[in-house]
Design an enzyme around this catalytic site. Structure first.
Site, PDB file in Angstrom:
ATOM      1  N   HIS A 226      -9.364  14.761  14.499  1.00 56.43           N
ATOM      2  CA  HIS A 226      -8.670  15.930  13.721  1.00 56.43           C
ATOM      3  C   HIS A 226      -8.208  17.014  14.853  1.00 56.43           C
ATOM      4  CE1 HIS A 226      -7.216  19.194  11.091  1.00 56.43           C
ATOM      5  NE2 HIS A 226      -8.513  19.536  10.647  1.00 56.43           N
ATOM      6  N   HIS A 265       1.525   9.853  12.712  1.00 56.82           N
ATOM      7  CA  HIS A 265       0.915  10.997  11.931  1.00 56.82           C
ATOM      8  C   HIS A 265       0.390  10.133  10.616  1.00 56.82           C
ATOM      9  CE1 HIS A 265       0.705  14.779   9.671  1.00 56.82           C
ATOM     10  NE2 HIS A 265       0.184  15.347  10.937  1.00 56.82           N
ATOM     11  N   ASP A 316       0.552  17.276  18.722  1.00 53.26           N
ATOM     12  CA  ASP A 316      -0.294  17.287  19.841  1.00 53.26           C
ATOM     13  C   ASP A 316       0.138  16.828  21.140  1.00 53.26           C
ATOM     14  OD1 ASP A 316      -2.528  18.349  18.492  1.00 53.26           O
ATOM     15  OD2 ASP A 316      -2.321  16.412  17.566  1.00 53.26           O
TER      16      ASP A 316
HETATM   17  C1  LIG Z   1      -2.444   9.793  13.454  1.00 53.79           C
HETATM   18  C2  LIG Z   1      -2.850   8.647  12.788  1.00 53.79           C
HETATM   19  C3  LIG Z   1      -4.147   8.601  12.637  1.00 53.79           C
HETATM   20  C4  LIG Z   1      -2.012   8.273  11.683  1.00 53.79           C
HETATM   21  O1  LIG Z   1      -2.381   6.928  11.345  1.00 53.79           O
HETATM   22  P1  LIG Z   1      -1.947   6.210  10.069  1.00 53.79           P
HETATM   23  O2  LIG Z   1      -0.935   7.081   9.253  1.00 53.79           O
HETATM   24  O3  LIG Z   1      -3.278   5.840   9.245  1.00 53.79           O
HETATM   25  O4  LIG Z   1      -1.132   5.016  10.484  1.00 53.79           O
HETATM   26  P2  LIG Z   1      -1.551   3.434  10.518  1.00 53.79           P
HETATM   27  O5  LIG Z   1      -2.994   3.525  11.210  1.00 53.79           O
HETATM   28  O6  LIG Z   1      -1.411   3.045   9.135  1.00 53.79           O
HETATM   29  O7  LIG Z   1      -0.755   3.111  11.652  1.00 53.79           O
HETATM   30  C5  LIG Z   1       0.413   2.122  11.209  1.00 53.79           C
HETATM   31  C6  LIG Z   1       0.566   1.143  12.353  1.00 53.79           C
HETATM   32  O8  LIG Z   1       1.251   2.037  13.412  1.00 53.79           O
HETATM   33  C7  LIG Z   1       0.237   2.064  14.676  1.00 53.79           C
HETATM   34  N1  LIG Z   1      -0.028   3.242  15.187  1.00 53.79           N
HETATM   35  C8  LIG Z   1      -0.228   4.437  14.372  1.00 53.79           C
HETATM   36  N2  LIG Z   1      -0.282   5.419  15.415  1.00 53.79           N
HETATM   37  C9  LIG Z   1      -0.015   4.511  16.436  1.00 53.79           C
HETATM   38  C10 LIG Z   1      -0.451   5.213  17.872  1.00 53.79           C
HETATM   39  N3  LIG Z   1      -0.431   6.436  18.241  1.00 53.79           N
HETATM   40  N4  LIG Z   1      -0.139   4.259  19.043  1.00 53.79           N
HETATM   41  C11 LIG Z   1       0.123   2.892  18.830  1.00 53.79           C
HETATM   42  N5  LIG Z   1       0.282   2.398  17.447  1.00 53.79           N
HETATM   43  C12 LIG Z   1       0.091   3.305  16.370  1.00 53.79           C
HETATM   44  C13 LIG Z   1      -0.875   1.198  13.813  1.00 53.79           C
HETATM   45  O9  LIG Z   1      -1.686   0.440  14.782  1.00 53.79           O
HETATM   46  C14 LIG Z   1      -0.490   0.452  12.827  1.00 53.79           C
HETATM   47  O10 LIG Z   1       0.075  -0.553  13.568  1.00 53.79           O
HETATM   48  P3  LIG Z   1      -0.021  -2.082  12.754  1.00 53.79           P
HETATM   49  O11 LIG Z   1       0.844  -1.881  11.343  1.00 53.79           O
HETATM   50  O12 LIG Z   1       0.633  -3.150  13.596  1.00 53.79           O
HETATM   51  O13 LIG Z   1      -1.492  -2.198  12.306  1.00 53.79           O
HETATM   52  C15 LIG Z   1      -2.550   7.592  13.913  1.00 53.79           C
HETATM   53  O14 LIG Z   1      -1.066   7.592  14.186  1.00 53.79           O
HETATM   54  C16 LIG Z   1      -3.229   7.804  15.490  1.00 53.79           C
HETATM   55  O15 LIG Z   1      -4.434   7.614  15.673  1.00 53.79           O
HETATM   56  N6  LIG Z   1      -2.551   8.453  16.364  1.00 53.79           N
HETATM   57  C17 LIG Z   1      -3.246   8.928  17.513  1.00 53.79           C
HETATM   58  C18 LIG Z   1      -4.134  10.042  17.768  1.00 53.79           C
HETATM   59  C19 LIG Z   1      -3.184  11.418  17.332  1.00 53.79           C
HETATM   60  O16 LIG Z   1      -2.247  11.551  17.991  1.00 53.79           O
HETATM   61  N7  LIG Z   1      -3.886  12.011  16.518  1.00 53.79           N
HETATM   62  C20 LIG Z   1      -3.125  13.266  16.163  1.00 53.79           C
HETATM   63  C21 LIG Z   1      -2.559  13.561  14.816  1.00 53.79           C
HETATM   64  S1  LIG Z   1      -1.844  14.989  14.398  1.00 53.79           S
END
Ligand SMILES: CC(C)(COP(=O)(O)OP(=O)(O)OC[C@H]1O[C@@H](n2cnc3c(N)ncnc32)[C@H](O)[C@@H]1OP(=O)(O)O)[C@@H](O)C(=O)NCCC(=O)NCCS
Length: 380
Positions: A226, A265, A316
């Protein structure tokens, strides 16, 4: 909603479940838009102080000049921490990180406060304002105490953001740093039913008090899924080191399915509007500090990530570059988020209280039943 004889559907992590109507903020993930009380985030970030936006969130309208002045003064007046709290903070300063200290101190502030456990709407509002005012003091005091330094008392001449920077260093900050800090607070103030806000609302729904609700909020925000991403972004930028390493770093990470921190996101599937605002601030500050290295790396990451994955930076990513340019220590990234989000938490706590229904979801039991009971001395 399931019919009378129908079992409710399972939604792990509450994904896709709408549990309340809200007038506090709208996160439009498809269009990449964010509104607080109907106002575009870009307008608020460019034109308002954190105090003004906090007033908007708590009182459901923008203040006029007189209302804002009174609110600003109230926040200034309520910044100081009682002596017994500072004494207590000294006792754990060396043994806790800042989020742990913030969580503990927010809870402890109820000690000696006869109004802390009162829960009428007005009591919640007053207790909430008092806590919002004190969050920066707790963070700055702990930060200095942990380093063995004496605390810097709040400066009654300075606004919310300026005073926070002042309490960290003892120096009155320059105008540009204050503006950047203020804008960052505005952009992090509120974001609908995220995990910590939901936790705050669950706490209030039991008719527990505001100190308990904000203690919950801090405890939830502390989790790396988070509140911890900005810190991770800076670790990554330091690892990349120079723009010439950036392209290979991202391509290698993607090939290994490693996450690029500060990208993607759960709700925004296009460019996070907060990141767009902060990108400009990060660019301006980096230019003034004559250090464009991280912005050059950022450009390359954006280029590769948008082309390869159609994924964009979130708030972020650029806040981490802003904090770096402001000379803020990495350890404070999540506490800064907590300072800002305290206003959204209080707004949601008030909304929950106003239209309360105990939040109590169901689970689907998948364990055994009717097991034969074996007395303790006969168990293997
Ligand atoms: C924020 C987050 C959890 C959202 O995840 P989500 O909506 O569940 O997205 P998904 O996990 O469905 O991702 C979809 C695809 O994009 C990829 N992806 C998502 N965020 C990514 C990232 N930061 N870097 C690389 N690949 C990413 C996933 O691996 C997935 O790929 P695939 O379809 O080949 O498996 C995720 O983007 C993340 O972990 N980001 C990095 C951490 C971060 O910055 N957090 C702060 C959020 S405000």
């Amino acid at each position: 909603m399931a019919g009378k004889n129908e079992k409710p559907g399972l939604s792990v992590g509450l994904a896709g479940v709408v549990i309340a109507e809200s007038t506090i903020s709208l996160v439009d993930g498809e269009a990449g838009k964010l509104y607080y009380r109907g106002y575009r985030i870009e307008d608020l970030a460019q034109n308002c102080s954190f105090e003004e936006v906090t007033y908007l969130l708590l009182y459901e309208k923008l203040p006029n000049r007189k209302e804002l002045d009174a609110f600003v003064n109230e926040l200034r007046r309520r910044r100081t921490l009682p002596d017994h709290i500072v004494k207590m903070m000294k006792s754990y300063a060396k043994h806790m990180n800042t989020m742990e200290a913030l969580r503990t101190t927010v809870s402890a502030l109820a000690a000696g406060d006869p109004d802390a456990s009162k829960v009428s709407y007005e009591d919640n509002l007053q207790n909430g304002i008092g806590l919002i005012a004190k969050f920066p003091t707790i963070v700055a005091y702990h930060h200095r105490l942990k380093q063995g330094k004496s605390v810097v008392q709040p400066n009654s001449k300075l606004g919310f953001a300026a005073n926070f920077l002042y309490m960290l260093t003892g120096k009155v900050p320059d105008e540009m740093s204050v503006r950047a800090m203020d804008m960052d607070f505005v952009l992090h103030a509120e974001h609908s039913f995220n995990a910590s806000t939901f936790g705050v609302r669950v706490t209030v729904s039991t008719l527990s008090d505001m100190h308990s609700a904000l203690t919950t909020g801090v405890g939830i925000l502390k989790g790396p899924l988070h509140g911890g991403a900005a810190q991770e972004v800076m670790h990554m930028l330091r690892e990349i080191k120079t723009p010439k390493n950036a392209r290979k770093y991202v391509m290698d990470a993607l090939a290994k399915h490693t996450l690029i921190m500060g990208y993607g996101h759960r709700v925004y599937k296009v460019y996070d509007p907060r990141a767009r605002v902060l990108k400009k601030t990060a660019t301006d500050l980096s230019r003034i500090k004559h250090n464009m290295k991280y912005m050059q790396i950022a450009d390359i990451l954006e280029d590769v990530m948008s082309r390869e994955k159609n994924i964009y930076p979130n708030v972020d990513f650029y806040s981490s570059i802003v904090y770096h340019a402001l000379g803020l220590p990495l350890e404070l990234d999540t506490p800064i988020f907590a300072i800002a989000r305290s206003s959204g938490w209080v707004a949601h706590a008030l909304a929950q209280y106003k239209n309360n229904k105990l939040i109590r979801p169901l689970d689907r039991y998948v364990g055994p039943i009717d097991l034969k009971f074996v007395p303790i001395d006969m168990r293997p």
